[in-house]
Each structure stands twice: as structure tokens, then as C-alpha cells.
Design an enzyme around this catalytic site. Structure first.
Site, mmCIF file in Angstrom:
data_model
loop_
_atom_site.group_PDB
_atom_site.id
_atom_site.type_symbol
_atom_site.label_atom_id
_atom_site.label_comp_id
_atom_site.label_asym_id
_atom_site.label_seq_id
_atom_site.Cartn_x
_atom_site.Cartn_y
_atom_site.Cartn_z
ATOM 1 N N GLU A 227 0.874 -1.174 0.000
ATOM 2 C CA GLU A 227 0.000 0.000 0.000
ATOM 3 C C GLU A 227 0.907 1.218 0.000
ATOM 4 O O GLU A 227 1.449 1.599 1.046
ATOM 5 C CB GLU A 227 -0.901 -0.006 1.255
ATOM 6 C CG GLU A 227 -1.837 -1.205 1.358
ATOM 7 C CD GLU A 227 -3.004 -1.121 0.372
ATOM 8 O OE1 GLU A 227 -3.308 -0.015 -0.107
ATOM 9 O OE2 GLU A 227 -3.600 -2.173 0.074
ATOM 10 N N CYS A 261 -2.301 9.698 2.371
ATOM 11 C CA CYS A 261 -1.831 9.095 1.106
ATOM 12 C C CYS A 261 -2.811 9.302 -0.027
ATOM 13 O O CYS A 261 -2.406 9.353 -1.184
ATOM 14 C CB CYS A 261 -1.573 7.611 1.304
ATOM 15 S SG CYS A 261 -3.015 6.735 1.919
HETATM 16 N N1 LIG Z 1 -1.501 3.349 0.270
HETATM 17 C C1 LIG Z 1 -1.759 3.615 1.541
HETATM 18 O O1 LIG Z 1 -2.709 3.101 2.123
HETATM 19 C C2 LIG Z 1 -0.893 4.556 2.322
HETATM 20 C C3 LIG Z 1 -1.350 5.012 3.558
HETATM 21 C C4 LIG Z 1 -0.540 5.868 4.291
HETATM 22 C C5 LIG Z 1 0.679 6.255 3.823
HETATM 23 N N2 LIG Z 1 1.098 5.807 2.613
HETATM 24 C C6 LIG Z 1 2.382 6.271 2.101
HETATM 25 O O2 LIG Z 1 3.360 6.153 3.125
HETATM 26 C C7 LIG Z 1 4.310 7.179 3.013
HETATM 27 C C8 LIG Z 1 4.468 7.903 4.326
HETATM 28 O O3 LIG Z 1 4.642 7.036 5.383
HETATM 29 P P1 LIG Z 1 6.078 6.733 6.035
HETATM 30 O O4 LIG Z 1 6.934 7.946 5.924
HETATM 31 O O5 LIG Z 1 5.837 6.145 7.377
HETATM 32 O O6 LIG Z 1 6.626 5.629 5.037
HETATM 33 P P2 LIG Z 1 8.011 4.835 5.097
HETATM 34 O O7 LIG Z 1 8.035 4.022 3.861
HETATM 35 O O8 LIG Z 1 9.136 5.726 5.392
HETATM 36 O O9 LIG Z 1 7.863 3.881 6.411
HETATM 37 C C9 LIG Z 1 6.867 2.892 6.510
HETATM 38 C C10 LIG Z 1 7.373 1.785 7.421
HETATM 39 O O10 LIG Z 1 8.546 1.211 6.875
HETATM 40 C C11 LIG Z 1 9.597 1.183 7.818
HETATM 41 N N3 LIG Z 1 10.827 1.511 7.112
HETATM 42 C C12 LIG Z 1 11.292 2.750 6.793
HETATM 43 N N4 LIG Z 1 12.455 2.666 6.121
HETATM 44 C C13 LIG Z 1 12.747 1.343 6.025
HETATM 45 C C14 LIG Z 1 13.821 0.614 5.452
HETATM 46 N N5 LIG Z 1 14.838 1.227 4.861
HETATM 47 N N6 LIG Z 1 13.794 -0.736 5.540
HETATM 48 C C15 LIG Z 1 12.773 -1.384 6.144
HETATM 49 N N7 LIG Z 1 11.745 -0.728 6.709
HETATM 50 C C16 LIG Z 1 11.712 0.608 6.659
HETATM 51 C C17 LIG Z 1 9.225 2.218 8.850
HETATM 52 O O11 LIG Z 1 9.758 1.855 10.096
HETATM 53 C C18 LIG Z 1 7.713 2.210 8.828
HETATM 54 O O12 LIG Z 1 7.192 1.254 9.737
HETATM 55 C C19 LIG Z 1 3.788 8.084 1.917
HETATM 56 O O13 LIG Z 1 4.442 7.779 0.702
HETATM 57 C C20 LIG Z 1 2.320 7.726 1.822
HETATM 58 O O14 LIG Z 1 1.717 7.998 0.587
HETATM 59 C C21 LIG Z 1 0.351 4.966 1.859
#
Ligand SMILES: NC(=O)c1ccc[n+]([C@@H]2O[C@H](COP(=O)([O-])OP(=O)(O)OC[C@H]3O[C@@H](n4cnc5c(N)ncnc54)[C@H](O)[C@@H]3O)[C@@H](O)[C@H]2O)c1
Length: 483
Positions: A227, A261
Site C-alpha cells: 500500500e 496518502c
Molecule cells: N496506500 C496507503 O494506504 C498509504 C497510507 C498511508 C501512507 N502511505 C504512504 O506512506 C508514506 C508515508 O509514510 P512513512 O513515511 O511512514 O513511510 P516509510 O516508507 O518511510 O515507512 C513505513 C514503514 O517502513 C519502515 N521503514 C522505513 N524505512 C525502512 C527501510 N529502509 N527498511 C525497512 N523498513 C523501513 C518504517 O519503520 C515504517 O514502519 C507516503 O508515501 C504515503 O503515501 C500509503
């Protein structure tokens, strides 16, 4: 004690070490293999526990969301807690029906057999959540995973610390600790966790991290739902009431301070519509958040310094038509409208994820559709017009995970609709029964009678010409229509 790289089940202390997740993964896998999570009664008890957590800890969750995002309790209720509760209620109401085998039709060759699809749990599921709706985006998937009979490790975002703490310390008290655990930590710890084999992964977050998770899943050929995010276009036709559009657009753009998002990320409209839309948006924003939005109880804050700096830089794109104020100390950015924005500018290149709305002008509907189709397929797409044919044209000639005509992301509140992205905005669907199906292995089953061997002899070699003719016919679709 630092709780990084630890897992929590009910009341247990975090375990630290080179592989802090080993014991938890092993324990949950043993539980799954014991069959404990499969009976409907177990799933019901866990869903009821989750429902009780949401009811009894509603205020605690609201406080955590204030701490993380300065989210108003009302916005927390309608976009996080109530949606989770609805999912729990729906799963409880329909679990028996969802779990039932689905009968399948047979052909002549299998006429005496029983054909059906069995929805069985995958096993050990990993759910990784983001910080922007840290309750909804961890617990809504959890509902589906529990309903489908899985064991689950939940990895909330380390950035929304208040919520992470409640999920780690309080939620396990409401769930079976041998079947469910909460893992803590950031990128490093998540990658350690991903070294383990899971049977299903649901990840919500950025496309950048989504790729990392996808690669880790591929090592074990683990099925995955991604997602993700991206830039969600919003086409505004000339045939619109600008004030109505401004009201709807502003609510969805500035809700949760734009950190959504599925929020409309940018507007495509004619120069004439831009002239009418900007004062209408100004009027709406002032009505929603007052003359000084910094004092509004209904506007949250940017999650972190890093995101504040990123958004602050975007304020220099195009021209600020309205808003543009900011305060780094309190991570405040005013609801902002940008005009005269060019495609090559940063604000049109990356997902904004904050309270900034750029308007880009196009000369026609065709140009808007062409602009949308030249870019990555978005998570959400919006179109506003009094002419339903225009809305339908945008729908028919583009692709996106979700679509809103003359409104924003209310489709998210309906568990009767599948939620997910397409292309770079993600893969897979969940919400409501779609979650149950996502977290279930749809096992094809054919049970034949153990006797009646005489009837089978016709299919064994050596094949007589009569048997061949009969079998060809029996297996053809023509024979099925006779059944
Ligand atoms: N499609 C959806 O339903 C939806 C909903 C909410 C947010 N989003 C998207 O999420 C993003 C924002 O959220 P965010 O900043 O928390 O996202 P992110 O990708 O930075 O982090 C998401 C998760 O991944 C983990 N993570 C981060 N870097 C990592 C790595 N290098 N290796 C492994 N795990 C890692 C984090 O600890 C966190 O739990 C935006 O792009 C937004 O559009 C999508």
C-alpha cells in the site's frame, strides 16, 4: 530500557540481542502450527478483544495521536478509531459466512466429486505500518489477518512514537500473546525482522521503502500487499461551482494536515477556473481554520523536523497565492495554495504529503488526461464537474487505485469497496471482506469418493479409441453445460 528491535506480547519485557525477533517468530510459528488460531471461536475472541481495546482505550489513542500529529480527537475518531471499530464489527458479523467453503461447479469427469474453495490462513503474517494514520493503517489490516486465522507480528512506525507505545504496551493485553506480537524499531530493525520467513506481508508506506520490502519478500517468495503513495491528481472542470469544489477539496487536502496518502496532491484546471478557485479556496480555508490557522484546534502539525524542512522547501515552488507561513519550532505549516506551478518543479515531482496544494493550468480535458497518463498510476484520482460525462471520461480514460467523482476520499470509509493502489502506488487490496480474502490462501479442493473405481478405469492407459472420444467429450466445456 531502549525498546528498539524488540517485540512485545502481553506484559513481556523486550528481548534485545543480535536477532531480537528470533524467539518471537519461533513462538508464533509454533502457535500457528498447533492449529490454535484456526477455529472460528478463537478468531471471534481476538476480534472481540481488539474491539474492547478500541472502546476502552479510545481516549488513550486520541491522546497518542495528539502527541504524534496534534490530530484533533474528532479527526482521530472518524479517520482512525471508528473505521477500525467498523472493520471489527463487520468481521464479527460475517466471519462464519466468510469462512465457509465456496462450492465450485464440476465437469462430467468430476461429477461425483465435491469441488470447493477453502479459505485457510497463510500462517505468520507481518504488518508494517506508516506514521500518518498509525492506528488505522496497522489495526485495519490486523482485523483481516485475525479474521483469516493467522498469527501476526505488527510493526508500527517508529516515527509516531505515542501511538507506537500504546500499540506495544496496551494492545497485547487484549490479544492472545502466543499468537500476536508488536515489533518495535525503525529501518534497521525492520530489515532484521524481514530476514525471517513470513507467510504474508502487508506493507503500508512509501514506494521507496516498498521496493526494499518487496525485495526482502522475494527472497522467501512471500506473497505481499504493498500500500504505497504517490501524486494524486484532481481535475476541476470549468463547469463547476468553485465554492463547492473548494470546500470539498480543502477538507480532503488539509485533513490530517495534508499527511494523507489519498489526499488530492495537485489540481489541474483551466486558467479561468484557477482565477475562480483561488479566492474560493481562500474563503474556505479561513472559514475552516480562522484568520490565523496556527491557533486552530482543527489543524495538526507536521510529523517531524525532516518532513517540515522538506515541505518548507516546496513552498518556494510556483507562487504562493494563499498561506505560506510556517514555524519550525512548532512544526507548523499554514494551509497553502500555490499557483503558476511548472511541471518540472519539485512540488510536481514528489508526493507532497503536507498542507500545500499546487494548481497547474491546462487548456483542455484532453490535456489533463494526457498529463495524468504520462505519469505513474496514482493511488487516487479525483474529478469535479457538473457534467457527469466529464467525470466519466476521466474515469474511463485513466487508471488509479481509487477514484472519487465530485468528492474526496470518502470511498475509504466503505469496507464494501476494495482499497489499494496500482502500478507504482501499490499492489493488492484490503478492507472488509477483501482483507479476509487477502490474508487467506484460497485452496482449491476436490474430494472424490474412495470407491467406484470401475468408473475411473476409462481414463487409465492403454487408451482405447472409444475411451479417448468419451474422455475428450467429458472434459470439454460442452459437457459442463449439460450438468
Ligand atoms: N496506500 C496507503 O494506504 C498509504 C497510507 C498511508 C501512507 N502511505 C504512504 O506512506 C508514506 C508515508 O509514510 P512513512 O513515511 O511512514 O513511510 P516509510 O516508507 O518511510 O515507512 C513505513 C514503514 O517502513 C519502515 N521503514 C522505513 N524505512 C525502512 C527501510 N529502509 N527498511 C525497512 N523498513 C523501513 C518504517 O519503520 C515504517 O514502519 C507516503 O508515501 C504515503 O503515501 C500509503
Amino acid at each position: 530500557m531502549s525498546n528498539k528491535g524488540a517485540t512485545k506480547s502481553a506484559g513481556s519485557e523486550p528481548t534485545l540481542g543480535t536477532d531480537p525477533f528470533k524467539d518471537t517468530v519461533q513462538r508464533l510459528r509454533e502457535t500457528f502450527n498447533s492449529g490454535r488460531t484456526r477455529p472460528a471461536a478463537f478468531r471471534v475472541a481476538q476480534l472481540e478483544g481488539l474491539g474492547r481495546f478500541l472502546r476502552e482505550k479510545q481516549q488513550l489513542l486520541q491522546e497518542a495521536l495528539v502527541q504524534d500529529l496534534r490530530k484533533s480527537p474528532f479527526e482521530s475518531d472518524i479517520s482512525e478509531i471508528i473505521l477500525c471499530q467498523n472493520e471489527v464489527d463487520l468481521a464479527l458479523k460475517n466471519l462464519q459466512a466468510w469462512m465457509k467453503d465456496t462450492p465450485a461447479s464440476t465437469n462430467l469427469l468430476t461429477k461425483l466429486d465435491s469441488a470447493f474453495t477453502r479459505k485457510e490462513p497463510f500462517g505468520l503474517v507481518l504488518i508494517i505500518g506508516p506514521w500518518n494514520y498509525p492506528v488505522n493503517l496497522t489495526l485495519v489490516p490486523l482485523v483481516g489477518a485475525i479474521a483469516a486465522g493467522n498469527c501476526v507480528i505488527l510493526k508500527p512506525s517508529e516515527i509516531s512514537k505515542g501511538t507506537e507505545k500504546v500499540l506495544a504496551e496496551v494492545l497485547p493485553q487484549y490479544l492472545d500473546q502466543s499468537s500476536f506480537a508488536v515489533a518495535l524499531g525503525g529501518p534497521e530493525e525492520t530489515q532484521k525482522l524481514l530476514e525471517h520467513k513470513f507467510d504474508y506481508i502487508l506493507f503500508t508506506g512509501s514506494p521507496r521503502v516498498g521496493k526494499i520490502i518487496y525485495q526482502s519478500a522475494a527472497k522467501h517468495l512471500t506473497p505481499i500487499t504493498l500500500e504505497l503513495g504517490g501524486k494524486n491528481p484532481c481535475y476541476v472542470d470549468d463547469n463547476c461551482d468553485p465554492q463547492t469544489v473548494a470546500n470539498r477539496l480543502a477538507w480532503f487536502r488539509y485533513f490530517n494536515t495534508g499527511q494523507t496518502c489519498v489526499a488530492p496532491d495537485y489540481v489541474l484546471c483551466s486558467p479561468e477556473m484557477q482565477e475562480r478557485l483561488v479566492p474560493a479556496l481562500q474563503n474556505t480555508i479561513t472559514r475552516f481554520y480562522g484568520e490565523d490557522p496556527q491557533n486552530s484546534p482543527n489543524l495538526g502539525r507536521i510529523i517531524s523536523q525532516k518532513h517540515f524542512k522538506r515541505l518548507h522547501e516546496l513552498l518556494s515552488c510556483g507562487r504562493v497565492a494563499f498561506g505560506g507561513q510556517s514555524d519550525e519550532n512548532s512544526l507548523y505549516i499554514a494551509p497553502t495554495v500555490l499557483v503558476d506551478v511548472q511541471e518540472k518543479e519539485k512540488v510536481m515531482q514528489e508526493e507532497i504529503f503536507g498542507p500545500i496544494l499546487p494548481l497547474m493550468t491546462v487548456r483542455s480535458l484532453d490535456e489533463a488526461i494526457d498529463f495524468i497518463n504520462r505519469r505513474e498510476k496514482p493511488l487516487a484520482l479525483y474529478a469535479f464537474s457538473n457534467n457527469s460525462q466529464v467525470v466519466n471520461q476521466v474515469l474511463d480514460r485513466t487508471s488509479s487505485g481509487n477514484f472519487g467523482g465530485n468528492d474526496g476520499f470518502l470511498y475509504m470509509t466503505l469496507p464494501s469497496l476494495p482499497f489499494g493502489g496500482v502500478g507504482k502506488s501499490g499492489m493488492g487490496r484490503y478492507h472488509g471482506k477483501f482483507s479476509f480474502d487477502t490474508f487467506s490462501n484460497h485452496r482449491a479442493c476436490l474430494l472424490s469418493p474412495s470407491g467406484l473405481e470401475k468408473l475411473n478405469e476409462i481414463r487409465y492407459p492403454p487408451y482405447s479409441s472409444r475411451a479417448q472420444k468419451l474422455l475428450r467429450w467429458a472434459m470439454s466445456s460442452h459437457s459442463c453445460t449439460l450438468l
